[in-house]
Enzyme design. Sequence first.
Site, mmCIF file in Angstrom:
data_model
loop_
_atom_site.group_PDB
_atom_site.id
_atom_site.type_symbol
_atom_site.label_atom_id
_atom_site.label_comp_id
_atom_site.label_asym_id
_atom_site.label_seq_id
_atom_site.Cartn_x
_atom_site.Cartn_y
_atom_site.Cartn_z
ATOM 1 N N GLY A 41 -116.773 -57.182 25.231
ATOM 2 C CA GLY A 41 -117.359 -58.468 25.580
ATOM 3 C C GLY A 41 -118.754 -58.744 25.066
ATOM 4 N N THR A 42 -119.159 -58.127 23.959
ATOM 5 C CA THR A 42 -120.496 -58.429 23.444
ATOM 6 C C THR A 42 -120.600 -59.879 22.982
ATOM 7 O OG1 THR A 42 -119.945 -57.564 21.251
ATOM 8 C CG2 THR A 42 -120.999 -56.041 22.794
ATOM 9 N N ASN A 43 -119.567 -60.391 22.318
ATOM 10 C CA ASN A 43 -119.594 -61.803 21.925
ATOM 11 C C ASN A 43 -119.562 -62.719 23.144
ATOM 12 O OD1 ASN A 43 -119.854 -62.334 19.109
ATOM 13 N ND2 ASN A 43 -117.856 -61.388 18.784
ATOM 14 N N LEU A 100 -106.787 -60.258 22.324
ATOM 15 C CA LEU A 100 -105.777 -59.668 21.455
ATOM 16 C C LEU A 100 -104.345 -60.144 21.671
ATOM 17 C CD1 LEU A 100 -107.120 -56.015 21.392
ATOM 18 C CD2 LEU A 100 -107.642 -57.908 19.851
ATOM 19 N N ASN A 107 -110.959 -69.364 17.893
ATOM 20 C CA ASN A 107 -111.022 -67.912 17.786
ATOM 21 C C ASN A 107 -112.018 -67.552 16.695
ATOM 22 O OD1 ASN A 107 -110.268 -65.180 18.187
ATOM 23 N ND2 ASN A 107 -108.827 -65.297 16.490
ATOM 24 N N HIS A 134 -112.558 -64.500 13.805
ATOM 25 C CA HIS A 134 -111.896 -63.377 13.145
ATOM 26 C C HIS A 134 -112.926 -62.661 12.276
ATOM 27 C CE1 HIS A 134 -108.468 -61.125 11.688
ATOM 28 N NE2 HIS A 134 -108.971 -61.235 10.465
ATOM 29 N N ASP A 191 -103.945 -66.078 13.474
ATOM 30 C CA ASP A 191 -104.928 -66.284 12.408
ATOM 31 C C ASP A 191 -104.521 -67.305 11.357
ATOM 32 O OD1 ASP A 191 -106.539 -64.346 13.638
ATOM 33 O OD2 ASP A 191 -105.604 -62.733 12.504
ATOM 34 N N GLU A 229 -121.370 -62.775 13.718
ATOM 35 C CA GLU A 229 -120.694 -63.313 14.911
ATOM 36 C C GLU A 229 -121.722 -63.763 15.942
ATOM 37 O OE1 GLU A 229 -116.625 -60.598 14.833
ATOM 38 O OE2 GLU A 229 -118.281 -60.003 16.137
#
Length: 192
Positions: free
Chosen positions: A13-15, A86, A103, A105, A146, A175
């Site tokens: 969960g860093t983003n 995921l 999303n 990627h 994707d 990111e």
Amino acid sequence: MKKNIAIFASGSGTNAENIIRYFQRSEFVRVSLVVSNKPDAYVLERAHRLRIPSYVFLNEDWIAGDKILAVLQAHQIHFVVLAGFLLRVPLLLLNAFPRRIINIHPALLPKFGGKGMYGDRVHRAVVDSGETESGITIHYINERYDEGDVIFQTVCPVLPGDSAEDVAKKVHALEHHYFPKVIEELLECGQD
């Protein structure tokens, strides 16, 4: 009126934390909910620490999606952000949030995308293929992994001798820098 965001995440969960912190002082956007498919995902601890409600739905709940949709509606969610999530998003949610689920990627799609291509797998594939650049792709999601319309891409160099870990660090920096800004632009411009 603030637009409520839900973040879907499966990992550390860093983003997610970066996005939550970015919007803490926003006058028009609020991260209102974190949703995970893994009860032991560290993103849930981050959400708790930042006082963001969180829910865990087991994999069978992701097939139909009705329980998830009910929670999103109860929290008046306007926009959904996948940040290291995921699983495939059920069609019910895609239909309920048309062009309002995005999303990120960790590569330049369409290269190195598709089912099973996430995290370190992507960075290893980039290095193994001899690519001279990598980067991030922020895109709308659809029913295929994707393959949704690209919203934003930016690159970083892959230097001779770079390991997958080196590429991962460069991509992660992109990111953190760009993902919240792109979300903000989408919501400000009404292109959601």
